[in-house]
Scaffold this active site. Structure first.
Site, PDB file in Angstrom:
ATOM      1  N   TYR A  42       0.831  -1.206   0.000  1.00  0.00           N
ATOM      2  CA  TYR A  42       0.000   0.000   0.000  1.00  0.00           C
ATOM      3  C   TYR A  42       0.868   1.260   0.000  1.00  0.00           C
ATOM      4  CZ  TYR A  42      -4.436  -2.345   1.411  1.00  0.00           C
ATOM      5  OH  TYR A  42      -5.572  -3.100   1.461  1.00  0.00           O
ATOM      6  N   GLY A  43       2.064   1.135   0.536  1.00  0.00           N
ATOM      7  CA  GLY A  43       2.862   2.301   0.906  1.00  0.00           C
ATOM      8  C   GLY A  43       3.326   3.201  -0.215  1.00  0.00           C
ATOM      9  N   CYS A  73      -1.519  -1.392  10.503  1.00  0.00           N
ATOM     10  CA  CYS A  73      -0.818  -0.863   9.341  1.00  0.00           C
ATOM     11  C   CYS A  73      -0.630   0.641   9.533  1.00  0.00           C
ATOM     12  CB  CYS A  73      -1.648  -1.138   8.087  1.00  0.00           C
ATOM     13  SG  CYS A  73      -0.939  -0.455   6.575  1.00  0.00           S
ATOM     14  N   ASN A  74       0.623   1.080   9.508  1.00  0.00           N
ATOM     15  CA  ASN A  74       0.919   2.508   9.671  1.00  0.00           C
ATOM     16  C   ASN A  74       0.420   3.312   8.482  1.00  0.00           C
ATOM     17  OD1 ASN A  74       3.169   2.875  12.044  1.00  0.00           O
ATOM     18  ND2 ASN A  74       3.237   0.845  11.130  1.00  0.00           N
ATOM     19  N   THR A  75       0.530   2.717   7.293  1.00  0.00           N
ATOM     20  CA  THR A  75       0.146   3.430   6.077  1.00  0.00           C
ATOM     21  C   THR A  75      -1.346   3.773   6.104  1.00  0.00           C
ATOM     22  OG1 THR A  75       1.878   2.197   4.945  1.00  0.00           O
ATOM     23  CG2 THR A  75       0.248   3.276   3.559  1.00  0.00           C
ATOM     24  N   CYS A 187       6.440   0.865  10.376  1.00  0.00           N
ATOM     25  CA  CYS A 187       5.731  -0.016   9.436  1.00  0.00           C
ATOM     26  C   CYS A 187       5.685  -1.377  10.117  1.00  0.00           C
ATOM     27  CB  CYS A 187       6.489  -0.108   8.113  1.00  0.00           C
ATOM     28  SG  CYS A 187       5.858  -1.385   7.006  1.00  0.00           S
ATOM     29  N   THR A 188       4.509  -2.010  10.121  1.00  0.00           N
ATOM     30  CA  THR A 188       4.385  -3.267  10.868  1.00  0.00           C
ATOM     31  C   THR A 188       5.143  -4.431  10.221  1.00  0.00           C
ATOM     32  OG1 THR A 188       2.254  -3.589   9.774  1.00  0.00           O
ATOM     33  CG2 THR A 188       2.217  -2.737  12.038  1.00  0.00           C
TER      34      THR A 188
HETATM   35  N1  DGL Z   1       2.551  -2.919   7.175  1.00  0.00           N
HETATM   36  C1  DGL Z   1       2.230  -1.739   6.440  1.00  0.00           C
HETATM   37  C2  DGL Z   1       2.535  -0.490   7.287  1.00  0.00           C
HETATM   38  O1  DGL Z   1       2.625  -0.597   8.507  1.00  0.00           O
HETATM   39  C3  DGL Z   1       2.923  -1.842   5.111  1.00  0.00           C
HETATM   40  C4  DGL Z   1       2.402  -0.995   4.072  1.00  0.00           C
HETATM   41  C5  DGL Z   1       2.631  -1.433   2.659  1.00  0.00           C
HETATM   42  O2  DGL Z   1       1.928  -2.317   2.197  1.00  0.00           O
HETATM   43  O3  DGL Z   1       3.454  -0.797   1.982  1.00  0.00           O
HETATM   44  O4  DGL Z   1       2.655   0.612   6.789  1.00  0.00           O
END
Ligand code: DGL
Length: 272
Positions: A42-43, A73-75, A187-188
């Site tokens: 997603y990022g 998810c941080n994003t 980011c997790t």
């Molecule tokens: N685990 C997601 C986060 O904490 C990853 C995002 C991604 O898919 O780029 O942002």
């Protein structure tokens, strides 16, 4: 008291890094996890796309009758936490950035040099800086995106020289130039490369949001009287693409526990 499951979601494997901490702190809780493995990462996507995907997943979790949604998810947390909370006012929805900002603000000192790494979207949002500086404006914060980490981790390239090279490419100069002594894994997915980071940068203090969010989940469950009374060991892990890597990672996390795991594929056609 409420024996319904807690819904967790992430773009893929990353949110799984919260689960062992949850099992330890709240062993009676049941989990429904959703990893959007068909559409990860997603990022690097547009916020409008991330918003759309997140709403679809939240709709799905609500239909599964979860008692709480954890945005692992941080994003997503940095993009649309408030919109999700507004759309589902009856369900507590917990983001991952605020609890971490709390820990940074309460445990770091003004002389610390704090690095925050995450996806392009998370770093661009400045969510960490805003929430940390709201609590302590004097803290020295430095941020940088690390866009190849998530695709490599999703591919299972972890204890590997390609991952180490990628870490050095993004972080060698960032850490030495800014004299970073504390690193926030924004980011997790990144706890999965914690060992690489500790090996390459010994002595660095690492703050892991996947651990910090658990206290917040516990507080909310207590506040809304949603704690489970009895252990129910059936947990379901949905993926929009049920990859071998996703299944292996989950089996590895739970191999020595009583935790029962079922895998289900999620049909993206539902949303066409
Ligand atoms: N685990 C997601 C986060 O904490 C990853 C995002 C991604 O898919 O780029 O942002």
């Amino acid at each position: 008291m409420d024996n319904r499951p807690i819904g967790f979601f992430d773009s893929g494997l990353g949110g799984l890094t919260c689960i062992p901490y949850l099992m330890k702190a709240l062993p009676k809780e049941r989990i429904i996890y959703f990893g959007d493995t068909a559409r990860t990462p997603y990022g690097s996507k547009a916020p409008s796309t991330i918003r759309l995907f997140s709403m679809q997943i939240a709709d799905f979790l609500v239909k599964e009758n979860v008692k709480m949604i954890v945005i692992a998810c941080n994003t997503v947390s940095s993009t649309c936490l408030t919109e999700l909370q507004q759309k589902y006012p009856a369900i507590p929805i917990v983001g991952i950035i605020e609890p971490t900002a709390e820990v940074v603000a309460s445990t770091c000192f003004d002389e610390d040099q704090i690095g925050i790494i995450g996806t392009k979207v998370t770093i661009k949002s400045k969510a960490y800086e805003d929430l940390i500086h709201k609590r302590n404006a004097k803290l020295n914060l430095y941020t940088t995106p690390c866009p190849t980490f998530v695709p490599l981790i999703e591919e299972g390239i972890i204890q590997n020289e390609i991952m180490d090279l990628s870490i050095r490419y993004y972080l060698d100069h960032f850490i030495s130039y800014n004299k970073i002594n504390t690193l926030v894994l924004g980011c997790t997915h990144y706890p999965l490369i914690r060992r690489n980071l500790e090996k390459i940068y010994p002595g660095l203090r690492i703050i892991d949001p996947s651990e910090e969010i658990i206290q917040n989940i516990t507080t909310q469950l207590k506040r809304y009287k949603l704690l489970s009374e009895e252990p129910i060991f059936d947990n379901t892990f949905y993926a929009s693409d049920l990859s071998e890597n996703f299944v292996n990672m989950i089996n590895r996390i739970f191999e020595n526990s009583e935790f029962k795991v079922a895998f289900k594929s999620f049909d993206l056609d539902t949303y066409k």
